[in-house]
Motif scaffolding. Structure first.
Motif: not given
Length: 331
Positions: A68, A205, A209-211
């Motif tokens: 990421k 992403y 992206k965070e999840n």
């Protein structure tokens, strides 16, 4: 007897590197990694062909997190090879220390890949691994400074190679000489280097992206993907095999669509965490199911949809999606 731990992708280069050291009378154990982006089947085949034991390390979560935000960026697609190689060597170095191996082997070839295997990149990988004095690259050793393993006489430098560049002819000739007859194509088994997969991952992403987790990555490998909005995407199966694969990945928060009166594609509507799809998004997902069904030429098609745990279907009548519009949204 000296003991070496050989990082093995399952490709020809890592297999040759391990075999060169094995043939010097050094005990060699293979080490391969499993993540959301690659498996271990090729490495298992190569280790068996060479005749060495193989350790498998699953570093899915840590590897996914690294992809990421890679410190050294991506290659041509979404492949953060410098960071990936350094991470693998760091893992390998810890195992080396814990289990009493003397050094590490990799199949890297100088200048084979412009970003990750030029001299500067190989040095970065070596340094950031934390085990720079314990890494041997047998295929390009004669083009690199001698390691302490060579200087001490543990490894015979005269029996190592000086390969450089993109051509695989020297490796193929060496494989024939060493009796390695089965190996995969140079494209390898890493999804991050595949342009189509990379485009889907980049989109994921960019939007969530965070999840993103390993389950989301598995979904990228199935069916046609359409970005409907910042918070929602649709996935449509193309055949029975993809339907079976998708069925295993459907979660309780997804909406599942099928035409009510015709056979055709199964479509799922996947939304970002905490987001409820709009009426327009639901109707468009339904129109995708209609487009990829036996009713694609009808003016109006009845489509049923529900979440997996719902007891009853909702029904919506839609016009099959326009092919031109679908091409604009397809990932």
């Amino acid at each position: 007897m000296a003991r070496a731990l050989a990082l093995m992708s399952g490709g020809l280069d890592s297999g040759l590197a391990a075999k060169l050291i094995l043939d010097q009378g050094i005990e060699v154990t293979g080490l391969t990694f499993k993540s959301a982006f690659f498996g271990t089947k090729n490495a298992e085949k190569m280790a068996a062909q060479i005749g060495i034991p193989l350790k498998i390390v699953d570093f899915t979560d840590e590897h996914l997190a690294m992809t990421k935000n890679p410190k050294h960026g991506y290659g041509k697609n979404m492949n953060p090879c410098i960071d990936c190689h350094a991470m693998m060597l760091n893992y390998a170095g810890k195992i080396m220390e814990e289990e009493g191996y003397d050094f590490l082997i990799t199949g890297e070839v100088l200048n084979q890949r412009p970003m990750s295997q030029n001299y500067k990149s190989l040095e970065i990988v070596k340094t950031e691994s934390g085990y720079e004095d314990k890494i041997l690259r047998p295929l390009s050793a004669l083009n690199l400074p001698p390691t302490q393993m060579e200087l001490s006489g543990m490894v015979d430098r005269s029996k190592l190679m000086g390969f450089s560049g993109k051509t695989r002819k020297p490796q193929m000739a060496l494989a024939e000489k060493l009796g390695l007859v089965e190996y995969p194509s140079p494209a390898g088994g890493c999804s991050l280097t595949d342009p189509n997969f990379a485009a889907r991952l980049k989109d994921l992403y960019e939007h969530d992206k965070e999840n993103t987790d390993a389950h989301d990555v598995k979904l990228l490998k199935v069916g046609r993907h359409f970005r409907l909005s910042d918070k929602a995407k649709a996935i449509s199966t193309r055949n029975e095999e993809e339907y079976k694969a998708l069925r295993e990945l459907i979660t309780d928060d997804m909406l599942v669509f099928n035409t009510a009166e015709y056979s055709g594609s199964t479509v799922v509507l996947k939304a970002s965490k905490g987001y409820e799809p709009t009426k327009d998004e639901i109707e468009f997902a339904a129109s995708i199911a209609a487009r990829y069904s036996k009713a694609k030429d009808e003016k109006s098609v009845l489509v049923k949809y529900k979440k997996p745990k719902d007891s009853e279907y909702e029904l919506v009548r839609v016009k099959p999606a326009d092919e031109g519009e679908l091409k604009k949204l397809m990932l």
